[in-house]
Write a protein that holds these residues in place. Structure first.
Motif, short mmCIF file in Angstrom:
data_model
loop_
_atom_site.label_atom_id
_atom_site.label_comp_id
_atom_site.label_asym_id
_atom_site.label_seq_id
_atom_site.Cartn_x
_atom_site.Cartn_y
_atom_site.Cartn_z
N ILE A 39 27.52 38.77 34.38
CA ILE A 39 28.81 39.46 34.21
C ILE A 39 28.62 40.79 33.48
CG2 ILE A 39 31.01 39.34 32.96
CD1 ILE A 39 31.15 36.40 33.80
N ARG A 53 27.30 43.19 35.93
CA ARG A 53 28.39 43.57 36.84
C ARG A 53 29.24 44.66 36.18
NH1 ARG A 53 33.64 39.98 36.67
NH2 ARG A 53 33.70 41.10 34.69
N ALA A 61 29.90 48.48 37.46
CA ALA A 61 31.26 48.98 37.68
C ALA A 61 31.54 50.19 36.79
CB ALA A 61 32.27 47.87 37.38
N GLY A 110 35.34 53.59 44.78
CA GLY A 110 36.30 52.54 44.38
C GLY A 110 36.13 51.29 45.24
N ASP A 111 35.95 51.50 46.54
CA ASP A 111 35.77 50.34 47.44
C ASP A 111 34.52 49.55 47.07
OD1 ASP A 111 38.05 50.81 48.88
OD2 ASP A 111 37.05 51.91 50.50
N GLU A 151 33.12 49.39 44.17
CA GLU A 151 33.40 48.72 42.90
C GLU A 151 34.21 47.44 43.15
OE1 GLU A 151 35.18 51.23 39.92
OE2 GLU A 151 35.61 49.52 38.65
N ALA A 152 35.19 47.55 44.03
CA ALA A 152 36.00 46.37 44.35
C ALA A 152 35.14 45.28 44.97
CB ALA A 152 37.12 46.76 45.32
N MET A 202 33.25 43.56 42.27
CA MET A 202 34.15 42.69 41.50
C MET A 202 34.48 41.41 42.27
SD MET A 202 34.83 43.75 38.58
CE MET A 202 34.24 45.13 37.68
N ARG A 203 34.74 41.58 43.55
CA ARG A 203 35.08 40.41 44.39
C ARG A 203 33.93 39.41 44.42
NH1 ARG A 203 38.14 43.89 47.82
NH2 ARG A 203 36.38 44.49 49.09
N ALA A 217 31.65 38.87 42.12
CA ALA A 217 31.28 38.23 40.85
C ALA A 217 32.45 37.43 40.29
CB ALA A 217 30.84 39.31 39.86
N ARG A 218 32.76 36.34 40.93
CA ARG A 218 33.85 35.50 40.42
C ARG A 218 33.31 34.11 40.16
NH1 ARG A 218 38.32 37.47 44.62
NH2 ARG A 218 36.84 36.52 46.03
N SER A 219 34.14 33.13 40.41
CA SER A 219 33.71 31.77 40.09
C SER A 219 32.62 31.29 41.05
CB SER A 219 34.89 30.82 40.16
OG SER A 219 35.38 30.78 41.47
N ASP A 272 38.57 27.93 45.46
CA ASP A 272 38.10 27.31 44.20
C ASP A 272 38.88 27.83 42.99
OD1 ASP A 272 36.98 29.78 44.46
OD2 ASP A 272 34.95 29.21 43.93
N PRO A 299 32.26 25.50 38.44
CA PRO A 299 31.10 25.89 39.22
C PRO A 299 29.82 25.26 38.68
CG PRO A 299 32.44 27.80 38.70
CD PRO A 299 33.03 26.65 37.93
N GLY A 302 34.78 32.30 35.42
CA GLY A 302 35.30 32.41 36.79
C GLY A 302 36.64 33.12 36.81
N GLY A 324 36.25 36.79 36.19
CA GLY A 324 35.87 37.49 37.43
C GLY A 324 37.07 37.73 38.32
N GLN A 325 37.90 36.71 38.49
CA GLN A 325 39.05 36.82 39.38
C GLN A 325 40.07 37.83 38.86
OE1 GLN A 325 39.59 35.60 42.35
NE2 GLN A 325 41.70 36.33 42.53
N ALA A 350 38.70 41.34 38.92
CA ALA A 350 38.65 41.83 40.30
C ALA A 350 40.04 42.25 40.78
CB ALA A 350 38.07 40.75 41.21
N ARG A 410 41.22 45.47 38.97
CA ARG A 410 40.51 46.67 39.44
C ARG A 410 40.92 47.01 40.87
NH1 ARG A 410 35.69 48.56 36.90
NH2 ARG A 410 35.89 48.03 34.71
N GLU A 411 41.07 45.98 41.71
CA GLU A 411 41.44 46.24 43.10
C GLU A 411 42.80 46.89 43.20
OE1 GLU A 411 39.61 43.22 46.17
OE2 GLU A 411 40.35 42.17 44.41
N ILE A 445 42.36 50.47 42.22
CA ILE A 445 41.68 51.23 43.27
C ILE A 445 42.64 51.51 44.43
CG2 ILE A 445 39.86 51.03 45.03
CD1 ILE A 445 38.27 49.45 42.72
N ARG A 474 45.12 54.09 43.35
CA ARG A 474 44.52 55.43 43.26
C ARG A 474 44.39 56.05 44.65
NH1 ARG A 474 39.81 54.70 40.09
NH2 ARG A 474 38.70 54.22 42.00
#
Lengths: 116, 358
Positions: free
Chosen positions: A9, A12, A16, A45-46, A48-49, A52-53, A55-57, B130, B176, B234, B237-238, B241, B244-245, B248, B251
């Protein structure tokens, strides 16, 4: 000491942060009147997204962390080196594709320790 | 005699805590110091703290779904803006041909599209299954902890313990790296039977809370990280994300609009576009000020503080009130930022599954 989910993390966030830094630089260049940067700002930006997507659970606590961490560290070092050259609108545009490429390396490294 | 005095004082402080709202939780540190001196009283039941914890968990869940809905709205607004600014010819997406009940869950929404325009998917990031499960079971867990604190007799208590046992089992199963193999071990630890009234019920309640909360703070099996830590990571992260999305996507819309602002526009059009641009930037600013990672980490630090308090032989609340305060505040700010729409409500419609009207 074995790598952990926190190490991934942190990497990541570093990746970012590098992209964020370049987006901020580009916005500052626009304030000075630079043109033609919008698409590259969107591209950064894309990417980076995408990081981010990824690196989650999905991230698992497994033995691959060490290898993934090494890949991430290499990719972020490369990103930092390229970003250091993106100081003007021209160098920003010339180097953006390379930076995006190293961003993809980050995405792939995180994928390697993901559930999917 | 002195013990009676302490117990009465403790009860009085507990009542004040109940009446004092969230500030009352912060003041609980004072009450806790008294509690340490009156070990012979019925154990504190943590009702207020667990209720606040549950509120925070609910807020995290709402942040995820609301943030996702607004991300879809942002994408829709960008697409619509592109069509309008460029006066493009339009068509309907193929999913507008789906009959009711025939569409795959992950299909892109029925929407208006520009003809020949390559655009981003309307729902670029559906909420992963999940994460949905983690949030569902986290909420169940928090609700079950609350049920244990509120049980008033043996039947209530046994039902609440069963609820908590299931909740912990379900939650560990979605961590996880853990999975169902680890779950039964957790469930077995908190089944308690017996005739319970008064102080005996309070003691059992305390022990049940302690066991359940401690289980989620203890690494089980091969993954050497604590279940609650991995759950929080987890969610971090969600939430990061989705925040930030949104930034983005907003923007992108703002940059496209900015390009179309200039002296060639008449005053009215300039003013309309400027107002729209300013509205987008306002949402970007509230997202910039939010702290998704801090909110997710707050879940972990608050739970850890609850575990520490329950395991402290002196039964001190210690850092719990402060952690709870920070957690709830951060979640509340994040929830507000992620729920803020960037476009007039009348122009967008969405659900948590990302369906979009046009």
């Amino acid at each position: 000491m074995p790598a952990t989910v926190d190490d991934i993390i942190n990497q990541r966030n570093q990746a970012a942060g590098i992209l964020d830094g370049q987006i901020k630089s580009a916005l500052a260049m626009q304030q000075q009147g630079a043109l033609g940067l919008d698409q590259r700002i969107d591209d950064l930006g894309d990417r980076e997204a995408e990081i981010m997507r990824q690196a989650r659970s999905d991230i698992l606590a497994n033995a691959n962390f060490q290898a993934a961490l090494a890949l991430l560290q290499t990719a972020t070092t490369n990103m930092n080196n390229v970003a250091a050259n993106m100081t003007t609108a021209t160098t920003f545009l010339n180097n953006a594709a390379t930076l995006l490429g190293y961003g993809t390396d980050v995405v792939n490294a995180i994928k390697s320790v993901s559930r999917v | 005699m002195q013990l009676d005095l302490f117990c009465n004082l403790w009860k009085y402080l507990r009542q004040a805590l109940e009446l004092g709202g969230f500030m009352g939780i912060r003041k609980g540190l004072l009450a806790a110091s008294i509690c340490a001196a009156v070990g012979a009283c019925s154990p504190y039941n943590y009702s207020k703290e667990i209720s606040a914890f549950s509120t925070g968990v609910d807020g995290l869940a709402t942040s995820v779904t609301a943030g996702h809905d607004e991300l879809v709205n942002d994408e829709y607004a960008n697409r619509k803006q592109d069509l309008i600014l460029n006066r493009r010819a339009v068509a309907l997406s193929t999913t507008c041909g789906d009959g009711a009940g025939t569409s795959a869950k992950d299909a892109q929404p029925c929407a208006v599209q520009g003809i020949g325009v390559k655009s981003d998917p309307l729902d670029p990031d559906p909420i992963p299954e999940d994460i949905t499960k983690e949030l569902k079971y986290l909420k169940q867990y928090a609700q079950a902890l609350a049920a244990v604190t509120k049980a008033s007799d043996r039947n209530d208590y046994q039902a609440a313990v069963g609820q908590l046992s299931n909740a912990v089992k379900n939650l560990v199963a979605v961590v996880p790296g853990y999975g169902t193999a680890a779950a039964p071990v957790v469930a077995a630890g908190i089944n308690v039977f017996g005739w319970l009234v008064g102080t005996a019920l309070d003691e059992q309640r305390y022990e049940t809370l302690k066991k359940a909360v401690t289980l989620l703070e203890t690494p089980i099996g091969d993954p050497k990280e604590k279940p609650m830590h991995l759950l929080a990571a987890g969610l971090d992260g969600q939430l990061t994300a989705i925040t930030r999305e949104r930034q983005i996507a907003l923007r992108k819309g703002a940059l496209a609009l900015r390009q179309r602002l200039g002296p060639n526009l008449d005053q009215k059009t300039y003013q309309e576009r400027y107002t729209e641009l300013e509205a987008i930037v306002t949402v970007m600013e509230s997202l910039r000020k939010s702290d998704p990672s801090g909110a997710a980490k707050g879940l972990e630090t608050t739970h850890k503080a609850l575990s520490d308090a329950l395991n402290d032989p002196k039964r001190q609340l210690d850092t719990l009130p402060a952690e709870l305060g920070t957690f709830v505040d951060k979640v509340s700010a994040l929830q507000a930022a992620l729920k803020t729409a960037s476009t007039p409500v009348a122009t967008t419609k969405s659900t948590s599954s990302g369906q979009k009207g046009s």
